[in-house]
Design an enzyme around this catalytic site. Structure first.
Site, PDB file in Angstrom:
ATOM      1  N   GLY A 100      29.066  36.176  38.927  1.00 48.16           N
ATOM      2  CA  GLY A 100      29.256  36.999  37.740  1.00 48.16           C
ATOM      3  C   GLY A 100      28.066  37.894  37.490  1.00 48.16           C
TER       4      GLY A 100
ATOM      5  N   CYS B  55      26.867  31.460  43.512  1.00 50.06           N
ATOM      6  CA  CYS B  55      25.939  32.435  42.925  1.00 50.06           C
ATOM      7  C   CYS B  55      25.745  32.185  41.424  1.00 50.06           C
ATOM      8  CB  CYS B  55      26.391  33.848  43.235  1.00 50.06           C
ATOM      9  SG  CYS B  55      25.036  35.015  43.143  1.00 50.06           S
ATOM     10  N   TYR B  56      26.377  32.959  40.548  1.00 53.96           N
ATOM     11  CA  TYR B  56      26.243  32.657  39.112  1.00 53.96           C
ATOM     12  C   TYR B  56      26.645  31.212  38.858  1.00 53.96           C
ATOM     13  CZ  TYR B  56      26.570  33.168  34.027  1.00 53.96           C
ATOM     14  OH  TYR B  56      26.393  33.027  32.675  1.00 53.96           O
TER      15      TYR B  56
ATOM     16  N   HIS C 174      27.844  34.209  48.994  1.00 53.59           N
ATOM     17  CA  HIS C 174      29.281  34.316  48.720  1.00 53.59           C
ATOM     18  C   HIS C 174      30.122  33.956  49.955  1.00 53.59           C
ATOM     19  CE1 HIS C 174      29.092  36.255  44.738  1.00 53.59           C
ATOM     20  NE2 HIS C 174      27.907  36.659  45.175  1.00 53.59           N
TER      21      HIS C 174
ATOM     22  N   GLU D 136      33.242  33.673  50.089  1.00 56.52           N
ATOM     23  CA  GLU D 136      34.581  34.269  49.991  1.00 56.52           C
ATOM     24  C   GLU D 136      34.677  35.663  50.595  1.00 56.52           C
ATOM     25  OE1 GLU D 136      32.392  33.860  47.640  1.00 56.52           O
ATOM     26  OE2 GLU D 136      32.579  35.275  45.981  1.00 56.52           O
TER      27      GLU D 136
ATOM     28  N   SER E  76      64.325  48.935  43.672  1.00 54.77           N
ATOM     29  CA  SER E  76      63.968  50.282  44.136  1.00 54.77           C
ATOM     30  C   SER E  76      64.080  50.398  45.641  1.00 54.77           C
ATOM     31  CB  SER E  76      62.528  50.564  43.737  1.00 54.77           C
ATOM     32  OG  SER E  76      61.673  49.643  44.417  1.00 54.77           O
TER      33      SER E  76
ATOM     34  N   GLY F  79      61.819  48.804  47.358  1.00 59.95           N
ATOM     35  CA  GLY F  79      60.462  48.400  47.726  1.00 59.95           C
ATOM     36  C   GLY F  79      60.393  46.902  47.996  1.00 59.95           C
TER      37      GLY F  79
ATOM     38  N   ASP G 285      58.528  44.362  46.696  1.00 62.41           N
ATOM     39  CA  ASP G 285      58.508  43.394  45.593  1.00 62.41           C
ATOM     40  C   ASP G 285      59.875  43.225  44.944  1.00 62.41           C
ATOM     41  OD1 ASP G 285      55.872  43.593  46.234  1.00 62.41           O
ATOM     42  OD2 ASP G 285      55.281  44.670  44.420  1.00 62.41           O
ATOM     43  N   SER G 286      60.512  44.352  44.603  1.00 56.27           N
ATOM     44  CA  SER G 286      61.791  44.212  43.907  1.00 56.27           C
ATOM     45  C   SER G 286      62.858  43.634  44.840  1.00 56.27           C
ATOM     46  CB  SER G 286      62.240  45.532  43.271  1.00 56.27           C
ATOM     47  OG  SER G 286      62.602  46.481  44.231  1.00 56.27           O
ATOM     48  N   THR G 287      62.782  43.928  46.123  1.00 59.15           N
ATOM     49  CA  THR G 287      63.771  43.388  47.048  1.00 59.15           C
ATOM     50  C   THR G 287      63.587  41.875  47.221  1.00 59.15           C
ATOM     51  OG1 THR G 287      63.733  45.488  48.241  1.00 59.15           O
ATOM     52  CG2 THR G 287      64.819  43.647  49.341  1.00 59.15           C
TER      53      THR G 287
ATOM     54  N   ARG H  97      55.970  62.440  35.101  1.00 64.27           N
ATOM     55  CA  ARG H  97      56.024  60.972  35.064  1.00 64.27           C
ATOM     56  C   ARG H  97      56.720  60.484  33.807  1.00 64.27           C
ATOM     57  NH1 ARG H  97      52.551  57.997  38.450  1.00 64.27           N
ATOM     58  NH2 ARG H  97      51.280  59.312  39.796  1.00 64.27           N
TER      59      ARG H  97
ATOM     60  N   LYS I 169      50.187  39.996  47.320  1.00 62.24           N
ATOM     61  CA  LYS I 169      51.093  40.870  48.081  1.00 62.24           C
ATOM     62  C   LYS I 169      51.438  40.310  49.469  1.00 62.24           C
ATOM     63  CE  LYS I 169      53.160  44.924  48.363  1.00 62.24           C
ATOM     64  NZ  LYS I 169      53.912  45.595  47.294  1.00 62.24           N
TER      65      LYS I 169
ATOM     66  N   ASP J 162      57.574  86.966  65.136  1.00 60.03           N
ATOM     67  CA  ASP J 162      57.068  88.332  64.973  1.00 60.03           C
ATOM     68  C   ASP J 162      57.257  88.895  63.576  1.00 60.03           C
ATOM     69  OD1 ASP J 162      55.762  88.750  67.276  1.00 60.03           O
ATOM     70  OD2 ASP J 162      57.357  89.864  68.280  1.00 60.03           O
TER      71      ASP J 162
ATOM     72  N   LYS K  76      39.421  57.371  49.117  1.00 60.95           N
ATOM     73  CA  LYS K  76      39.538  56.898  47.738  1.00 60.95           C
ATOM     74  C   LYS K  76      38.466  55.843  47.496  1.00 60.95           C
ATOM     75  CE  LYS K  76      42.355  54.303  44.525  1.00 60.95           C
ATOM     76  NZ  LYS K  76      43.616  53.696  44.173  1.00 60.95           N
TER      77      LYS K  76
ATOM     78  N   GLU L  16      48.000  59.006  45.899  1.00 57.34           N
ATOM     79  CA  GLU L  16      48.943  60.095  45.632  1.00 57.34           C
ATOM     80  C   GLU L  16      48.138  61.322  45.206  1.00 57.34           C
ATOM     81  OE1 GLU L  16      52.194  60.164  46.103  1.00 57.34           O
ATOM     82  OE2 GLU L  16      52.426  58.052  46.648  1.00 57.34           O
TER      83      GLU L  16
END
Ligand code: GLN
Length: 545
Positions: A67, A94-95, A187, A189, A242, A244, A246-248, A315, A401, A482, A537, A543
């Site tokens: 932490g 650690c902490y 750490h 992990e 959708s 996707g 997760d929903s499937t 959106r 996930k 052309d 990113k 996106e």
């Protein structure tokens, strides 16, 4: 918002041996939970403020995370001392190590003169007849560990001994003489720590004695039984899908549990990918047997989008319209359900919440920060629960996930679907930068289809986190046949990422990108330039809008 879990239900931590991770706000806390689950040991994370008396289950072992605070600071978080009376093994990282030392004596932890970030070489100590401590079993050789701390132990806490050292840390790992209490300055992990997973295994399995029975096969049986009890003999459930992952997966699980008493609704918003609506319909109904209704509202969406060019406006419009269309469909299903004697009324709304969303809402953000309640994009769950009085059902709430993907495989969902890249709710509307017109949506759709199918043919799909084609709002001059042409610019984007929090542009071969560019220009009418987005990113987002 109502939760899906009530005291009478059978929750995973009551069935599986569970290691409780108490979060002191480290950016790595969730990784502890993930690593343990990779070892098939079930683990849950709770904020460090969790009182033992408020837990209605008993952990097999406890891990205190790292932490940002210094234990000696005013307002620094401290663990409920009751955990130390429980008699189950405790590991401080650690902490967490500093907290263990500090509760024994406030003089045990001080600010170090040198901060230590990065690698250190760790040596496990040979203590007992030349053997290392059980925590380091199989880790007798020097190992590279990853450090990230400014504070250090000034002294060994009373009752402890050192079990591993580095050049800078005399107390890199400590253990209690008689109780199962351990502390690590590094750490285990993070992947930068070599064999960190072995160390976590030694703790969870070797020392805590947790069984390694957290598998998706077991989870499926347990979750199906839970859903059946919750929904009852006649209850019905409604959910949006959708196409996707997760929903499937959530829909398939509901179908396995209650068959046609689960109603899935797919809204065609006019900004899905090429042939996507039909493909999703086919997969869900023909391959997976899910009771699905397709609401084709594409014209309504495209009419409403015409002229909108601001990303937030797009959106908002799509989110709002989606709820209207969904609600109208839900009403029809509910009316039909009310007239059926085979089943009762619709009482539940399915939501594909994943564990990272739960973690995000409960992680420790400091004493002054109020804990954020989980909110869902688009407001649909709120409308269905608060507006329609439905109760939320969230079967993926405990899963990461990659576990959802494993669960999908377990339920017989194809590799292709299980590995599908994420696709945003507002779909192609936010990939047509600026003004949304039918013509530009079609252009983006064709270009995207060429790009993605070439990625698949090249065998690169599963190495890429997300890929798509977008249309720039500016135009460019070209010469085709052309003839001068003032045409559209396609932007290709593909990123490599593990968690979508950070990402880098996928390093395609030039030759591959040239071929994609040629095909798009030749086959997509109105396009005369193709560019590749190299932004990572952060600072970019995945996106473009
Ligand atoms: N804030 C403490 C330190 O600097 C603990 C850091 C950590 O847990 N990573 O030593």
């Amino acid at each position: 918002m109502s939760s899906t879990r009530s005291a009478s239900e059978v929750e995973p931590h009551k069935i599986f041996d569970t290691i409780l991770t108490l979060d002191f706000g480290s950016q790595y806390t969730h990784l502890i939970t993930r690593r343990l689950r990779e070892l098939n040991v079930y683990s849950e994370m709770l904020p460090c403020t969790q009182k033992l008396a408020d837990l209605d289950w008993t952990p097999k072992g406890i891990i205190l995370s790292g932490g940002p605070y210094s234990v000696y600071e005013d307002g620094a978080p401290h663990v409920d001392p009751a955990y130390f009376e429980l008699g189950v093994p405790i590991l401080g990282i650690c902490y967490g190590l500093q907290e263990i030392a500090y509760r024994i004596s406030k003089d045990n932890v001080i600010a170090g003169t040198a901060r230590e970030y990065g690698h250190a070489d760790l040596k496990a100590k040979k203590i007992d007849h030349g053997h290392v401590d059980r925590l380091f079993e199989g880790l007798e050789n020097d190992m590279k560990v990853w450090m990230s701390h400014g504070d250090k132990l000034a002294a060994l806490p009373a009752g402890f001994h050192t079990i591993a050292t580095t050049q800078n840390s005399e107390y890199a790992a400590i253990a209690h003489e008689s109780q199962h209490i351990y502390g690590l300055q590094f750490h285990p992990e993070v992947t930068h720590t070599e064999n960190g997973i072995q160390l976590l295994k030694n703790f969870a399995v070797g020392i805590c004695g947790a069984s390694t029975n957290w598998t998706m096969a077991k989870f499926v049986d347990q979750e199906i039984a839970r859903i059946r009890t919750l929904v009852g003999e006649k209850g019905q459930v409604l959910g949006a899908v959708s196409g996707g992952v997760d929903s499937t997966v959530a829909a398939k699980l509901m179908h396995e549990a209650i068959g046609d008493r689960f109603h899935a609704v797919l809204v065609n918003n006019g900004v899905m990918r090429l042939n996507e609506c039909e493909q999703v319909r086919k997969t869900l109904t023909e391959n997976l047997g899910i009771n699905l209704i397709v609401a084709d509202a594409s014209e309504q969406f495209l009419d409403g989008l015409a002229g909108l060019d601001e990303p937030e406006a797009k959106r908002k419009f799509i989110g709002g319209k989606f709820i209207d269309v969904f609600e109208a469909e839900a009403k029809k299903i509910e009316d039909a359900a009310a007239n059926s004697d085979k089943a009762g009324k619709i009482e539940f709304f399915l939501q594909g919440t994943l564990y990272p969303d739960v973690i995000e809402s409960i992680s420790f953000k400091g004493p002054s920060a109020t804990i954020k309640t989980h909110h869902n994009v688009g407001g649909l769950p709120k409308r269905m629960t608060e507006g329609q009085g439905l109760k939320l059902i969230e079967p993926l709430r405990e899963l990461f996930k990659d576990e959802v993907r494993q669960l999908g495989r377990e339920l017989g969902i194809s590799h292709e679907l299980v590995m599908r890249h994420p696709f945003p709710g507002p779909g192609i509307a936010i990939r047509v930068l600026g003004e949304v017109t039918r013509e530009r949506v079609e252009m983006a759709r064709q270009a995207d289809n060429i790009f993605i199918s070439m990625i698949r043919e090249a065998g690169l799909y599963d190495n890429i986190g997300q890929a798509f084609a977008a249309i720039d709002p500016s135009r460019a001059v070209g010469v085709m046949g052309d003839k001068r042409m003032y045409g559209n610019i396609v932007i290709l984007r593909a990123v490599q990422t593990t968690d979508f929090m950070t990402a880098i542009a996928y390093p395609f071969e030039n030759e591959f990108l040239s071929r994609v560019s040629t095909r798009i220009i030749n086959e997509v009418h109105g396009v005369c330039r193709v560019v590749y987005d190299y932004t990572s990113k952060p600072p970019g987002t995945i996106e473009l809008e």
